[in-house]
Design an enzyme around this catalytic site. Structure first.
Site, PDB file in Angstrom:
ATOM      1  CE1 TYR A 128      -3.829   2.367   0.760  1.00  0.00           C
ATOM      2  CE2 TYR A 128      -2.399   3.235   2.480  1.00  0.00           C
ATOM      3  CZ  TYR A 128      -3.530   3.339   1.699  1.00  0.00           C
ATOM      4  OH  TYR A 128      -4.379   4.416   1.850  1.00  0.00           O
ATOM      5  CE  LYS A 144      -3.394   5.493  -1.339  1.00  0.00           C
ATOM      6  NZ  LYS A 144      -4.431   6.109  -2.178  1.00  0.00           N
TER       7      LYS A 144
HETATM    8  P1  NDP Z   1     -13.153   2.980   1.000  1.00  0.00           P
HETATM    9  O1  NDP Z   1     -12.681   1.576   0.993  1.00  0.00           O
HETATM   10  O2  NDP Z   1     -14.309   3.356   1.854  1.00  0.00           O
HETATM   11  O3  NDP Z   1     -13.413   3.508  -0.471  1.00  0.00           O
HETATM   12  C1  NDP Z   1     -12.544   3.177  -1.529  1.00  0.00           C
HETATM   13  C2  NDP Z   1     -13.318   3.282  -2.798  1.00  0.00           C
HETATM   14  O4  NDP Z   1     -12.487   2.872  -3.897  1.00  0.00           O
HETATM   15  C3  NDP Z   1     -14.542   2.382  -2.796  1.00  0.00           C
HETATM   16  O5  NDP Z   1     -15.658   3.084  -3.253  1.00  0.00           O
HETATM   17  C4  NDP Z   1     -14.140   1.273  -3.757  1.00  0.00           C
HETATM   18  O6  NDP Z   1     -15.205   0.685  -4.452  1.00  0.00           O
HETATM   19  C5  NDP Z   1     -13.265   2.048  -4.726  1.00  0.00           C
HETATM   20  N1  NDP Z   1     -12.530   1.096  -5.548  1.00  0.00           N
HETATM   21  C6  NDP Z   1     -11.636   0.167  -5.131  1.00  0.00           C
HETATM   22  N2  NDP Z   1     -11.265  -0.601  -6.162  1.00  0.00           N
HETATM   23  C7  NDP Z   1     -11.928  -0.154  -7.254  1.00  0.00           C
HETATM   24  C8  NDP Z   1     -11.969  -0.533  -8.620  1.00  0.00           C
HETATM   25  N3  NDP Z   1     -11.244  -1.568  -9.097  1.00  0.00           N
HETATM   26  N4  NDP Z   1     -12.774   0.148  -9.458  1.00  0.00           N
HETATM   27  C9  NDP Z   1     -13.527   1.160  -9.010  1.00  0.00           C
HETATM   28  N5  NDP Z   1     -13.538   1.582  -7.739  1.00  0.00           N
HETATM   29  C10 NDP Z   1     -12.742   0.926  -6.865  1.00  0.00           C
HETATM   30  O7  NDP Z   1     -11.877   3.814   1.450  1.00  0.00           O
HETATM   31  P2  NDP Z   1     -11.667   5.340   1.847  1.00  0.00           P
HETATM   32  O8  NDP Z   1     -12.842   6.163   1.509  1.00  0.00           O
HETATM   33  O9  NDP Z   1     -11.152   5.330   3.219  1.00  0.00           O
HETATM   34  O10 NDP Z   1     -10.438   5.692   0.887  1.00  0.00           O
HETATM   35  C11 NDP Z   1     -10.476   6.748  -0.048  1.00  0.00           C
HETATM   36  C12 NDP Z   1      -9.051   7.168  -0.324  1.00  0.00           C
HETATM   37  O11 NDP Z   1      -8.445   7.633   0.887  1.00  0.00           O
HETATM   38  C13 NDP Z   1      -8.148   6.050  -0.839  1.00  0.00           C
HETATM   39  O12 NDP Z   1      -7.288   6.557  -1.837  1.00  0.00           O
HETATM   40  C14 NDP Z   1      -7.338   5.661   0.384  1.00  0.00           C
HETATM   41  O13 NDP Z   1      -6.121   5.046   0.056  1.00  0.00           O
HETATM   42  C15 NDP Z   1      -7.184   7.019   1.027  1.00  0.00           C
HETATM   43  N6  NDP Z   1      -6.838   6.966   2.442  1.00  0.00           N
HETATM   44  C16 NDP Z   1      -7.681   6.348   3.331  1.00  0.00           C
HETATM   45  C17 NDP Z   1      -7.327   6.277   4.645  1.00  0.00           C
HETATM   46  C18 NDP Z   1      -8.171   5.569   5.653  1.00  0.00           C
HETATM   47  O14 NDP Z   1      -7.682   5.307   6.763  1.00  0.00           O
HETATM   48  N7  NDP Z   1      -9.433   5.269   5.377  1.00  0.00           N
HETATM   49  C19 NDP Z   1      -6.077   6.890   5.141  1.00  0.00           C
HETATM   50  C20 NDP Z   1      -5.298   7.538   4.127  1.00  0.00           C
HETATM   51  C21 NDP Z   1      -5.671   7.573   2.822  1.00  0.00           C
HETATM   52  P3  NDP Z   1     -15.924  -0.648  -3.910  1.00  0.00           P
HETATM   53  O15 NDP Z   1     -16.839  -0.169  -2.812  1.00  0.00           O
HETATM   54  O16 NDP Z   1     -16.616  -1.172  -5.117  1.00  0.00           O
HETATM   55  O17 NDP Z   1     -14.829  -1.555  -3.401  1.00  0.00           O
END
Ligand code: NDP
Length: 241
Positions: free
Chosen positions: A146, A150
């Site tokens: 991961y 990033k």
């Molecule tokens: P979630 O898991 O809640 O949301 C991630 C989203 O990405 C989901 O809607 C998921 O869709 C989508 N996604 C994943 N794979 C695919 C794919 N192949 N095609 C289309 N969509 C896809 O995570 P967060 O909201 O927490 O994360 C959002 C961002 O924030 C990310 O970039 C994450 O790395 C970053 N982040 C998050 C942190 C945390 O602690 N939560 C900390 C730091 C950064 P689906 O529901 O279909 O899987």
């Protein structure tokens, strides 16, 4: 309410859940024209019921050609938010080739693909916000793959800031520490794991979804008109502790 987002056309990936979903809802409430990209038709339907003004596109971001075809149809854009990602958090010795490929495919290859595909639609004075992570620059147990993705997102952010600056397109990232969305809860709900990390955050708490949304909207807006190639750490002082 983000008054400066009214009538802006913003494309958001990972719109079905978590940070991306909340961002889409708040942008729509502010009068922006939101293009929400997700792979779940059910989640996209929910977004349209929340606000019929939200346009939705169903795409699996791992599918290079599907991204190219589907996103080629988008209108001119004021902003792109590359938010979708996966987090496979596991000890280095247990990570498989498939874990490696899945994580790189969504977290960086798709960011590259989406950005290249919609670039001709990005207007002068538009901006790209990549949702990165504090894990791009700091090490956390089990985060090898991961974190590497990033770090690549941060590198892409800086390279594109340089290349697209002359086209008047700014490129920045937000880099939060843990946010208690599904991704955050899956990996940090155990107090034995979260306690030592919280002890290193002077504010002694994790990041709120709203704080990430605020950071993204700041970078999308004219309020950050001279901010380019920047990583906005949202970490409550973790890096200075
Ligand atoms: P979630 O898991 O809640 O949301 C991630 C989203 O990405 C989901 O809607 C998921 O869709 C989508 N996604 C994943 N794979 C695919 C794919 N192949 N095609 C289309 N969509 C896809 O995570 P967060 O909201 O927490 O994360 C959002 C961002 O924030 C990310 O970039 C994450 O790395 C970053 N982040 C998050 C942190 C945390 O602690 N939560 C900390 C730091 C950064 P689906 O529901 O279909 O899987």
């Amino acid at each position: 309410m983000y008054e400066n987002m009214k009538n802006k056309t913003i494309l958001v990936t990972g719109a079905g859940a978590g940070i991306g979903n909340e961002l889409c809802r708040q942008l729509a409430q502010a009068g922006a024209n939101v293009i929400a990209v997700a792979r779940s038709t059910e989640q996209l339907k929910e977004l349209r019921s929340f606000s019929p003004s939200i346009k939705t596109l169903q795409v699996d971001l791992k599918d290079w050609q599907q991204v190219r075809q589907t996103l080629a149809t988008v209108p001119d854009l004021d902003g792109l938010v590359n938010n979708a990602a996966v987090a496979i958090i596991r000890p280095f010795t247990e990570l498989t080739e498939q874990d490696f490929d899945n994580t790189f495919d969504v977290n960086i290859k798709a960011v590259f693909n989406v950005t290249q595909t919609v670039l001709p639609k990005l207007k002068p004075n538009s901006c790209i916000v990549n949702v990165s992570s504090l894990a791009a620059s700091r090490s956390f147990d089990g985060h090898t793959v991961y974190s590497a993705t990033k770090a690549a997102v941060d590198s892409l952010t800086r390279s594109l800031a340089l290349e697209l600056g002359p086209r008047k397109i700014r490129v920045n990232s937000v880099n939060p520490t843990v946010v208690l969305t599904k991704m955050g809860r899956d990996n940090w709900s155990d107090p034995a794991k979260s306690g030592p990390l919280l002890a290193h955050i002077p504010q002694n708490r994790f990041c709120e979804v709203q704080e990430v949304v605020d950071g993204i909207v700041y970078l999308l807006s004219d309020k950050s008109s001279f901010v380019n190639g920047h990583h906005l750490n949202l970490e409550g002082g973790y890096s200075v502790s």
